[in-house]
Design an enzyme around this catalytic site. Structure first.
Site, PDB file in Angstrom:
ATOM      1  N   ALA A 179       5.363  55.231  -7.128  1.00  0.00           N
ATOM      2  CA  ALA A 179       5.491  55.780  -8.482  1.00  0.00           C
ATOM      3  C   ALA A 179       5.794  57.268  -8.452  1.00  0.00           C
ATOM      4  O   ALA A 179       5.302  58.001  -7.592  1.00  0.00           O
ATOM      5  CB  ALA A 179       4.198  55.537  -9.264  1.00  0.00           C
ATOM      6  N   CYS A 180       6.623  57.706  -9.397  1.00  0.00           N
ATOM      7  CA  CYS A 180       6.814  59.133  -9.674  1.00  0.00           C
ATOM      8  C   CYS A 180       6.798  59.287 -11.190  1.00  0.00           C
ATOM      9  O   CYS A 180       6.484  58.341 -11.911  1.00  0.00           O
ATOM     10  CB  CYS A 180       8.105  59.663  -9.057  1.00  0.00           C
ATOM     11  SG  CYS A 180       9.630  59.024  -9.801  1.00  0.00           S
ATOM     12  N   SER A 181       7.126  60.452 -11.705  1.00  0.00           N
ATOM     13  CA  SER A 181       6.995  60.663 -13.147  1.00  0.00           C
ATOM     14  C   SER A 181       8.007  59.870 -13.963  1.00  0.00           C
ATOM     15  O   SER A 181       7.656  59.215 -14.941  1.00  0.00           O
ATOM     16  CB  SER A 181       7.095  62.154 -13.477  1.00  0.00           C
ATOM     17  OG  SER A 181       8.289  62.698 -12.966  1.00  0.00           O
TER      18      SER A 181
END
Length: 236
Positions: A179-181
């Site tokens: 996950a990232c933003s």
């Protein structure tokens, strides 16, 4: 750790600014340079300050010698082909939460450490794929100057210890959701025929290259996690 309001986090991530620009992350079918997670400066922009020639976003000419290309800087088209070939699956925020809760999936948050401390899914493990520029070689100074030209005084670089750090925390047989933003996507669209690259997709690519076999990707990123009002926490 403190629980956070997801609605406030959604607005924070929705309006967040870029921390990293790079031509290596550009989508060949796009008219814009792409950041590690978002669309950035238009191609064709050019200027000259303090002896630096900056053309097409952040191309630095005659400033310093760039180090050899790393796997993370491979063309997005090649990364995407490998991810699809290895059957890396994208899941939305609600599905990711269910898999974490019911099927022992690990959420690997690859955001910068400071952003992770502000807000992340409970139980997530943080290994930043990009970090603040640390060295002061001619190339690093040139990059700092280029970031500063656009008003960014905390430029980032690829974390060379990313895989080593992940291996110290997560077994290669583990089921991982990266996950990232913003999340990016491998799905084609009219504007992005080959999808859109992101920090989490770059991280997934590196994990697959290094022997991880159960890699998933958070479609829509943590932006959608908070938008869906799913649990989150912070580190004080």
């Amino acid at each position: 750790m403190a629980a956070l309001s997801s609605s406030s986090l959604y607005h924070k991530f929705h309006s967040s600014t870029l921390a990293y620009y790079s031509n290596s992350n550009s989508n060949s079918n796009s008219n814009y340079e792409s950041s590690s997670c978002f669309t950035a400066k238009p191609v064709g922009y050019s200027s000259r300050r303090n002896g630096l020639s900056i053309t097409g976003g952040l191309r630095i000419q005659n400033a310093a010698t760039k180090p050899a290309k790393s796997p993370a800087e491979e063309e997005w088209k090649i990364k995407r082909q490998l991810l699809l070939g290895k059957r890396v699956r994208s899941v939305d925020a609600k599905e990711a939460f269910r898999l974490q809760k019911e099927n022992d999936f690990v959420i690997l948050d690859v955001q910068p450490e400071a952003e992770f401390k502000e807000a992340h899914p409970p139980g997530a493990i943080n290994v930043q794929i990009y970090r603040l520029i640390k060295e002061w070689t001619a190339w690093d100074i040139a990059r700092r100057a280029a970031f500063a030209f656009f008003g960014i005084f905390s430029g980032t670089e690829e974390n060379p210890e990313f895989i080593q750090s992940v291996e110290s925390k997560i077994d290669k047989s583990a089921k991982i959701i990266v996950a990232c933003s913003a999340g990016g996507t491998m799905k084609p669209s009219q504007n992005f025929p080959e999808g859109q690259q992101s920090r989490s997709l770059i991280a997934a690519y590196l994990l697959v290259l290094n022997g991880y076999t159960n890699v998933y990707h958070l479609e829509g990123g943590l932006h959608n996690w908070f938008k869906e009002d799913l649990p989150s926490e912070s580190e004080e």
